[in-house]
Each structure stands twice: as C-alpha cells, then as structure tokens.
Design a protein around this motif. Structure first.
Motif, PDB file in Angstrom:
ATOM      1  N   MET A 192      23.081   7.863  21.712  1.00  0.00           N
ATOM      2  CA  MET A 192      23.988   7.891  20.554  1.00  0.00           C
ATOM      3  C   MET A 192      24.883   9.142  20.613  1.00  0.00           C
ATOM      4  O   MET A 192      24.393  10.231  20.918  1.00  0.00           O
ATOM      5  CB  MET A 192      23.162   7.907  19.252  1.00  0.00           C
ATOM      6  N   GLN A 193      26.153   8.956  20.334  1.00  0.00           N
ATOM      7  CA  GLN A 193      27.113  10.069  20.393  1.00  0.00           C
ATOM      8  C   GLN A 193      26.829  11.082  19.276  1.00  0.00           C
ATOM      9  O   GLN A 193      26.649  10.711  18.126  1.00  0.00           O
ATOM     10  CB  GLN A 193      28.523   9.505  20.199  1.00  0.00           C
ATOM     11  N   ARG A 194      26.771  12.354  19.647  1.00  0.00           N
ATOM     12  CA  ARG A 194      26.535  13.395  18.630  1.00  0.00           C
ATOM     13  C   ARG A 194      27.834  13.747  17.916  1.00  0.00           C
ATOM     14  O   ARG A 194      28.904  13.733  18.514  1.00  0.00           O
ATOM     15  CB  ARG A 194      25.969  14.658  19.297  1.00  0.00           C
ATOM     16  N   THR A 195      27.719  14.068  16.643  1.00  0.00           N
ATOM     17  CA  THR A 195      28.903  14.500  15.885  1.00  0.00           C
ATOM     18  C   THR A 195      29.235  15.939  16.275  1.00  0.00           C
ATOM     19  O   THR A 195      28.394  16.654  16.851  1.00  0.00           O
ATOM     20  CB  THR A 195      28.633  14.452  14.374  1.00  0.00           C
ATOM     21  N   ASP A 196      30.445  16.367  15.913  1.00  0.00           N
ATOM     22  CA  ASP A 196      30.833  17.755  16.197  1.00  0.00           C
ATOM     23  C   ASP A 196      29.948  18.747  15.438  1.00  0.00           C
ATOM     24  O   ASP A 196      29.651  19.828  15.938  1.00  0.00           O
ATOM     25  CB  ASP A 196      32.307  17.978  15.825  1.00  0.00           C
ATOM     26  N   VAL A 197      29.533  18.368  14.214  1.00  0.00           N
ATOM     27  CA  VAL A 197      28.640  19.259  13.441  1.00  0.00           C
ATOM     28  C   VAL A 197      27.323  19.438  14.194  1.00  0.00           C
ATOM     29  O   VAL A 197      26.799  20.557  14.298  1.00  0.00           O
ATOM     30  CB  VAL A 197      28.391  18.702  12.019  1.00  0.00           C
ATOM     31  N   GLU A 198      26.785  18.348  14.740  1.00  0.00           N
ATOM     32  CA  GLU A 198      25.520  18.434  15.498  1.00  0.00           C
ATOM     33  C   GLU A 198      25.692  19.277  16.761  1.00  0.00           C
ATOM     34  O   GLU A 198      24.823  20.092  17.100  1.00  0.00           O
ATOM     35  CB  GLU A 198      25.040  17.023  15.847  1.00  0.00           C
ATOM     36  N   LYS A 199      26.816  19.083  17.455  1.00  0.00           N
ATOM     37  CA  LYS A 199      27.070  19.881  18.674  1.00  0.00           C
ATOM     38  C   LYS A 199      27.155  21.372  18.337  1.00  0.00           C
ATOM     39  O   LYS A 199      26.593  22.214  19.038  1.00  0.00           O
ATOM     40  CB  LYS A 199      28.404  19.447  19.319  1.00  0.00           C
ATOM     41  N   LEU A 200      27.876  21.679  17.279  1.00  0.00           N
ATOM     42  CA  LEU A 200      28.039  23.087  16.878  1.00  0.00           C
ATOM     43  C   LEU A 200      26.725  23.690  16.402  1.00  0.00           C
ATOM     44  O   LEU A 200      26.402  24.833  16.735  1.00  0.00           O
ATOM     45  CB  LEU A 200      29.092  23.193  15.772  1.00  0.00           C
ATOM     46  N   PHE A 201      25.963  22.912  15.626  1.00  0.00           N
ATOM     47  CA  PHE A 201      24.666  23.429  15.164  1.00  0.00           C
ATOM     48  C   PHE A 201      23.783  23.760  16.368  1.00  0.00           C
ATOM     49  O   PHE A 201      23.132  24.809  16.410  1.00  0.00           O
ATOM     50  CB  PHE A 201      23.958  22.423  14.252  1.00  0.00           C
ATOM     51  N   GLN A 202      23.757  22.867  17.352  1.00  0.00           N
ATOM     52  CA  GLN A 202      22.941  23.115  18.546  1.00  0.00           C
ATOM     53  C   GLN A 202      23.402  24.396  19.256  1.00  0.00           C
ATOM     54  O   GLN A 202      22.574  25.197  19.706  1.00  0.00           O
ATOM     55  CB  GLN A 202      23.016  21.921  19.496  1.00  0.00           C
ATOM     56  N   LEU A 203      24.709  24.590  19.339  1.00  0.00           N
ATOM     57  CA  LEU A 203      25.249  25.810  19.958  1.00  0.00           C
ATOM     58  C   LEU A 203      24.774  27.056  19.201  1.00  0.00           C
ATOM     59  O   LEU A 203      24.244  27.996  19.799  1.00  0.00           O
ATOM     60  CB  LEU A 203      26.779  25.745  19.955  1.00  0.00           C
ATOM     61  N   PHE A 204      24.959  27.053  17.859  1.00  0.00           N
ATOM     62  CA  PHE A 204      24.538  28.206  17.057  1.00  0.00           C
ATOM     63  C   PHE A 204      23.027  28.433  17.167  1.00  0.00           C
ATOM     64  O   PHE A 204      22.559  29.552  17.345  1.00  0.00           O
ATOM     65  CB  PHE A 204      24.901  27.997  15.575  1.00  0.00           C
ATOM     66  N   ASP A 205      22.279  27.338  17.064  1.00  0.00           N
ATOM     67  CA  ASP A 205      20.819  27.424  17.003  1.00  0.00           C
ATOM     68  C   ASP A 205      20.220  27.925  18.318  1.00  0.00           C
ATOM     69  O   ASP A 205      19.410  28.857  18.338  1.00  0.00           O
ATOM     70  CB  ASP A 205      20.265  26.036  16.654  1.00  0.00           C
ATOM     71  N   GLU A 206      20.625  27.314  19.419  1.00  0.00           N
ATOM     72  CA  GLU A 206      20.010  27.662  20.706  1.00  0.00           C
ATOM     73  C   GLU A 206      20.408  29.074  21.156  1.00  0.00           C
ATOM     74  O   GLU A 206      19.576  29.803  21.691  1.00  0.00           O
ATOM     75  CB  GLU A 206      20.355  26.603  21.759  1.00  0.00           C
ATOM     76  N   THR A 207      21.657  29.443  20.921  1.00  0.00           N
ATOM     77  CA  THR A 207      22.066  30.798  21.328  1.00  0.00           C
ATOM     78  C   THR A 207      21.461  31.861  20.398  1.00  0.00           C
ATOM     79  O   THR A 207      21.105  32.955  20.849  1.00  0.00           O
ATOM     80  CB  THR A 207      23.604  30.928  21.354  1.00  0.00           C
ATOM     81  N   ALA A 208      21.300  31.528  19.112  1.00  0.00           N
ATOM     82  CA  ALA A 208      20.643  32.473  18.184  1.00  0.00           C
ATOM     83  C   ALA A 208      19.190  32.673  18.582  1.00  0.00           C
ATOM     84  O   ALA A 208      18.675  33.804  18.567  1.00  0.00           O
ATOM     85  CB  ALA A 208      20.742  31.965  16.748  1.00  0.00           C
ATOM     86  N   ASN A 209      18.504  31.595  18.964  1.00  0.00           N
ATOM     87  CA  ASN A 209      17.108  31.719  19.399  1.00  0.00           C
ATOM     88  C   ASN A 209      16.992  32.582  20.651  1.00  0.00           C
ATOM     89  O   ASN A 209      16.089  33.419  20.757  1.00  0.00           O
ATOM     90  CB  ASN A 209      16.502  30.333  19.668  1.00  0.00           C
ATOM     91  N   LEU A 210      17.915  32.390  21.592  1.00  0.00           N
ATOM     92  CA  LEU A 210      17.912  33.215  22.813  1.00  0.00           C
ATOM     93  C   LEU A 210      18.040  34.699  22.458  1.00  0.00           C
ATOM     94  O   LEU A 210      17.296  35.548  22.965  1.00  0.00           O
ATOM     95  CB  LEU A 210      19.065  32.802  23.739  1.00  0.00           C
ATOM     96  N   LEU A 211      19.002  35.004  21.573  1.00  0.00           N
ATOM     97  CA  LEU A 211      19.244  36.413  21.204  1.00  0.00           C
ATOM     98  C   LEU A 211      18.086  36.979  20.371  1.00  0.00           C
ATOM     99  O   LEU A 211      17.703  38.134  20.544  1.00  0.00           O
ATOM    100  CB  LEU A 211      20.554  36.533  20.430  1.00  0.00           C
TER     101      LEU A 211
END
Length: 329
Positions: A1-20
């Motif tokens: 299923m195609q992800r929405t832009d909100v889902e893509k952005l949340f994943q970006l914020f979430d995964e990079t925040a967890n790394l940091l």
C-alpha cells in the motif's frame, strides 16, 4: 500500500530522532529538535555523533531532500513525532492543541479578520507552535507576523524547528510569559491556556487577577497579560476550561473582563474530544475595549457538535458566519 506523505515524513523524523537519541544519550524530544535542524540545513550539524550514525543520517536526509512536501503535511508529521516524544516523557506543561481545535480556531479567526489581509499575532504560551502554525497554514492568504513565548526551552526549540521546516517566520521568546515582553501590542492573541497555579507569588502580585491567598491561577494571569499586549480593539482567542466562570476566582475575572474587554463568543467544544469530561474546554473570544468599539448585541453562545457530524457542524459554522456578519454591521 502506498504511504502518504505524512507517513513518510513521520518515519523520517522518528527514525532519525531515535538514531540521535541513542548516539547522543538524550531524550527523544531533544533528538527530534536536533534532527529537525539537520533536515532544515540539509546536513548533520552534531559534531559528536559516531561515523556510523552520521552515514545513516546522511542517507535519510539525502532521500528526503529529493522530495517536496506541503507545509500542512510537515506540520502533521512533526506533530505526530512530538506526541510520541511527549508520551515517552510525560510532563504537565508538555501538551499539544489537537488539530481539530486548531482548525476551528482558524475558521473563526478568519471570519473576524475578513476585513484585513495582514495582522500581527501572539501566542503567550506557544509550546511547540502547533496552534500557531495550524492557523498560518489554514490562513495562507493572509500576511501574519507571529510571536510566541514559552518558558520551556525544549518546547521553544521544537517550535523553532517546526516553524523553519514549514517556512514560517515566528519570533520566539524563551522566557516566563509573565515577565515584561519585548513585543509590541498585537492585533490578535491566540492561546491554548495552560491551566493550573502559577508558583511565583511575588510576580503574581503585579497582576489584578492575583489570588488573595495562595498561588494564582495561571490561566487567569495569561488573560490579563495578553490584554496588556493586545492593541485597543484587538481580539483574543483562548482555549479555556469549561468552568472558567464558575471557579472561586471567577468573580474577579468577570470584573476584569467587564472593565477591559468585551466577550464576543463562548463556544463549548464537544466532550467527546476529551478523555475526561472534567477536562473539557471551550473557545472564548474577547475583544479589547476601545473608542468606537461596541460590545456585540448578543454574545455568541454555542455547544459545538461532534466534529464527525458533518451536517450539524456545517449548520453551526453557518450560524457563526452569520453572527459575525450581523455584528460587523
């Protein structure tokens, strides 16, 4: 299923925040502010991250830089990440205004400001700036010069990053909202008022709405402070507890309003929006008194229906629209 832009952005914020957060040994919210800065500048700004983390972050940021996103999707995704961080590290002053309330305030504010295309706006308890950026996104045809104040340095940092990512200019002040503010009076004050007691009794003494005994209500002091920083004839939109005019300090607040302000509207939000009905809130609209400014013939009072009830919602919004038109005459 195609992800929405909100889902893509949340994943970006979430995964990079967890790394940091893991690499810098800081909280998720602090790491979220850091990654937001990195995304805005399109590079890793932290010098003390490991080489492995730096490479992984670079990959995320490079992928993100190839795409464009609308402001409202950026706000929603960032808000979801902030909410996740707040759940992990619960603090009473870390709360966010729900989107539905922000949209309602924007709709009503637009009706009141229909005669102008530019105005100044202050939120004296701006938090993460979610309410202010919702308004700025919704009222994108207006030129809004915005100011915000908050004592919490993490929230101010998140507000700064969120505004940058959405390309909004907001002048932010990290200080106690009840100190003197280096801000000229504005056309509109908008705030989801923090409810509770203000601990600094010495400073509270400078306010008419101070309590005679014990700590003063912070939400009452916010109304008085906001009045000081509103132009004559300007509007104040507050999200307040339903029982604000029934507390032991209510008579003092009512006298203050009678002396300095006109009540325009009191709109009770649906209880279904709140987990606990005792925590239910309303939108209180006030206007600062001025020469030539008359109080409304009738205060707009309404119990707002569930926001999912489209027909009832359209009826009530039409009623608000009509009321504003009548009162402008």
């Amino acid at each position: 299923m195609q992800r929405t832009d909100v889902e893509k952005l949340f994943q970006l914020f979430d995964e990079t925040a967890n790394l940091l957060a893991n690499d810098l040994n800081c909280t998720y919210l602090e790491a979220l502010a850091e990654t937001g800065e990195n995304i805005f500048h399109d590079k890793v700004l932290q010098e003390d991250v490991s080489e492995v983390t730096r490479k992984r972050l670079d990959k995320y940021y490079f992928e993100a830089s190839k795409q464009t996103f609308v402001k409202e999707d950026v706000r929603k995704a960032f808000q979801l990440a902030v909410l996740k961080g707040m759940r992990q590290n619960v603090q009473p002053n870390h709360q966010m205004t729900p989107d539905s309330i922000g949209m309602l305030v924007s709709f009503i504010l637009e009706k009141f400001m229909a005669d102008t295309k530019s105005f100044t706006l202050l939120d004296p308890a701006i938090g993460t700036a979610n309410l202010v950026t919702t308004i700025m996104n919704y009222m994108h045809d207006y030129e809004i010069r915005a100011y915000g104040v908050d004592i919490d340095d993490v929230l101010i940092q998140l507000a700064y990053v969120s505004a940058n990512l959405q390309e909004h200019t907001i002048e932010l002040h990290n200080q106690d909202s009840f100190e003197d503010l280096l801000i000229d009076p504005v056309d509109v004050v908008v705030s989801d008022l923090p409810v509770g007691y203000y601990p600094d009794d010495m400073r509270a003494r400078e306010f008419k709405l101070k309590a005679d005994k014990g700590h003063s209500y912070a939400h009452h002091l916010f109304i008085e402070q906001s009045t000081r920083y509103t132009k004559d004839g300007g509007y104040l939109f507050f999200i307040v507890p339903n029982n604000i005019f029934q507390s032991p300090e209510a008579p003092k607040l009512q006298n203050f309003i009678k002396e300095h302000l006109h009540i325009q509207a009191f709109l009770q939000l649906p209880e279904s929006m709140f987990k606990n009905k005792n925590a239910a809130k309303s939108i209180l609209v006030l206007q600062k008194q001025a020469d030539g400014v008359k109080p409304p013939q009738e205060v707009l009072l309404a119990n707002l229906p569930s926001l999912t009830d489209k027909d009832q919602m359209e009826t009530i919004l039409a009623k608000i629209d009509l009321w504003v038109q009548e009162n402008k005459k």
